[in-house]
Design a protein around this motif. Structure first.
Motif, mmCIF file in Angstrom:
data_model
loop_
_atom_site.group_PDB
_atom_site.id
_atom_site.type_symbol
_atom_site.label_atom_id
_atom_site.label_comp_id
_atom_site.label_asym_id
_atom_site.label_seq_id
_atom_site.Cartn_x
_atom_site.Cartn_y
_atom_site.Cartn_z
ATOM 1 N N CYS A 1 1.780 14.855 8.136
ATOM 2 C CA CYS A 1 0.571 14.590 9.129
ATOM 3 C C CYS A 1 -1.015 14.661 8.388
ATOM 4 O O CYS A 1 -1.696 14.082 8.709
ATOM 5 N N LEU A 2 -1.083 15.734 7.545
ATOM 6 C CA LEU A 2 -2.394 15.673 6.493
ATOM 7 C C LEU A 2 -2.749 14.426 6.091
ATOM 8 O O LEU A 2 -3.660 13.709 6.289
ATOM 9 N N LEU A 3 -1.532 13.913 5.394
ATOM 10 C CA LEU A 3 -1.747 12.772 4.620
ATOM 11 C C LEU A 3 -2.263 11.805 5.694
ATOM 12 O O LEU A 3 -3.291 10.778 5.382
ATOM 13 N N VAL A 4 -1.672 11.604 6.877
ATOM 14 C CA VAL A 4 -1.918 10.533 7.572
ATOM 15 C C VAL A 4 -3.468 10.674 8.234
ATOM 16 O O VAL A 4 -4.272 9.631 8.195
ATOM 17 N N ASN A 5 -3.740 11.655 8.458
ATOM 18 C CA ASN A 5 -5.039 12.037 8.930
ATOM 19 C C ASN A 5 -6.179 11.778 8.018
ATOM 20 O O ASN A 5 -7.313 11.056 8.081
ATOM 21 N N THR A 6 -5.885 12.154 6.681
ATOM 22 C CA THR A 6 -6.683 11.946 5.620
ATOM 23 C C THR A 6 -6.968 10.444 5.345
ATOM 24 O O THR A 6 -8.120 9.858 5.310
ATOM 25 N N VAL A 7 -5.620 9.463 5.446
ATOM 26 C CA VAL A 7 -5.883 8.201 5.481
ATOM 27 C C VAL A 7 -6.893 7.714 6.655
ATOM 28 O O VAL A 7 -7.530 6.754 6.318
ATOM 29 N N LEU A 8 -6.435 8.120 7.620
ATOM 30 C CA LEU A 8 -7.271 7.526 8.787
ATOM 31 C C LEU A 8 -8.690 7.818 9.088
ATOM 32 O O LEU A 8 -9.683 7.057 9.402
ATOM 33 N N GLU A 9 -9.082 9.103 8.498
ATOM 34 C CA GLU A 9 -10.571 9.542 8.646
ATOM 35 C C GLU A 9 -11.245 9.467 7.223
ATOM 36 O O GLU A 9 -12.559 9.416 7.371
ATOM 37 N N VAL A 10 -10.826 9.721 6.145
ATOM 38 C CA VAL A 10 -11.650 9.910 4.915
ATOM 39 C C VAL A 10 -11.221 9.041 3.919
ATOM 40 O O VAL A 10 -12.244 8.526 3.250
ATOM 41 N N ALA A 11 -10.196 8.929 3.536
ATOM 42 C CA ALA A 11 -9.859 7.981 2.488
ATOM 43 C C ALA A 11 -10.472 6.694 2.140
ATOM 44 O O ALA A 11 -10.970 6.554 1.198
ATOM 45 N N ARG A 12 -10.900 5.965 3.281
ATOM 46 C CA ARG A 12 -11.329 4.705 3.205
ATOM 47 C C ARG A 12 -12.904 4.790 2.655
ATOM 48 O O ARG A 12 -13.453 3.751 2.171
ATOM 49 N N HIS A 13 -13.520 5.811 2.924
ATOM 50 C CA HIS A 13 -14.605 6.227 2.479
ATOM 51 C C HIS A 13 -15.120 6.721 1.322
ATOM 52 O O HIS A 13 -16.023 7.279 0.803
ATOM 53 N N ASP A 14 -13.826 7.251 0.582
ATOM 54 C CA ASP A 14 -13.942 8.095 -0.410
ATOM 55 C C ASP A 14 -12.963 7.306 -1.586
ATOM 56 O O ASP A 14 -11.568 7.680 -1.862
ATOM 57 N N PRO A 16 -12.011 7.651 -4.994
ATOM 58 C CA PRO A 16 -11.072 8.280 -5.571
ATOM 59 C C PRO A 16 -10.092 9.070 -4.878
ATOM 60 O O PRO A 16 -9.051 9.287 -5.230
ATOM 61 N N LEU A 17 -10.311 9.560 -3.542
ATOM 62 C CA LEU A 17 -9.403 9.974 -2.734
ATOM 63 C C LEU A 17 -8.400 8.951 -2.171
ATOM 64 O O LEU A 17 -7.203 9.283 -2.237
ATOM 65 N N CYS A 18 -9.184 7.824 -1.854
ATOM 66 C CA CYS A 18 -8.058 6.646 -1.408
ATOM 67 C C CYS A 18 -7.196 6.393 -2.828
ATOM 68 O O CYS A 18 -6.061 6.201 -2.385
ATOM 69 N N GLU A 19 -7.374 6.482 -3.868
ATOM 70 C CA GLU A 19 -6.735 6.046 -5.052
ATOM 71 C C GLU A 19 -5.472 7.264 -4.978
ATOM 72 O O GLU A 19 -4.279 6.965 -5.376
ATOM 73 N N ARG A 20 -5.963 8.655 -5.061
ATOM 74 C CA ARG A 20 -4.909 9.398 -4.909
ATOM 75 C C ARG A 20 -3.898 9.480 -3.678
ATOM 76 O O ARG A 20 -2.600 9.676 -3.826
ATOM 77 N N VAL A 21 -4.351 8.917 -2.508
ATOM 78 C CA VAL A 21 -3.677 8.958 -1.437
ATOM 79 C C VAL A 21 -2.680 7.531 -1.583
ATOM 80 O O VAL A 21 -1.423 7.628 -1.369
ATOM 81 N N ALA A 26 2.974 5.485 -2.791
ATOM 82 C CA ALA A 26 3.579 4.574 -3.544
ATOM 83 C C ALA A 26 4.739 5.783 -4.154
ATOM 84 O O ALA A 26 5.915 5.207 -4.196
ATOM 85 N N ALA A 27 4.556 6.962 -4.275
ATOM 86 C CA ALA A 27 5.564 7.795 -4.626
ATOM 87 C C ALA A 27 6.731 8.172 -3.454
ATOM 88 O O ALA A 27 8.134 8.165 -3.674
#
Length: 93
Positions: A1-14, A16-21, A26-27
């Motif tokens: 759930c945390l990963l999904v929220n991160t993708v939806l709210e933060v990762a596309r604007h960050d 380095p975070l997007c790369e980690r996500v 992929a894993a």
């Protein structure tokens, strides 16, 4: 759930975070694919199944269910989606 929220709210604007996500995604997909390939080797899934497509479908469906559950969707709707996925997998053998 945390990963999904991160993708939806933060990762596309960050980036380095997007790369980690993306690395985490992929894993997760690799683990699903290994499991599906093992089921295929045991004859539990048809030999002609597209493992890459099936893996992406299952991971996307599961994540979509997490989003739906977070929105307090009716349990019967979630059950219905799960039943459809199970039918798809059963028809694959």
């Amino acid at each position: 759930c945390l990963l999904v929220n991160t993708v939806l709210e933060v990762a596309r604007h960050d980036p380095p975070l997007c790369e980690r996500v993306n690395q985490h995604l992929a894993a997760v997909e690799a683990l699903f694919r290994e499991t599906l390939e093992a089921a295929q080797a045991r004859g539990e899934l048809a030999a002609d199944r597209d493992m890459e497509g099936l893996t992406a479908f299952l991971v996307t469906t599961i994540w979509g269910l997490w989003v739906r559950l977070a929105a307090d969707v009716e349990p019967q709707r979630v059950r219905s989606v799960v039943e459809q996925v199970l039918q798809l997998l059963e028809s694959s053998s």
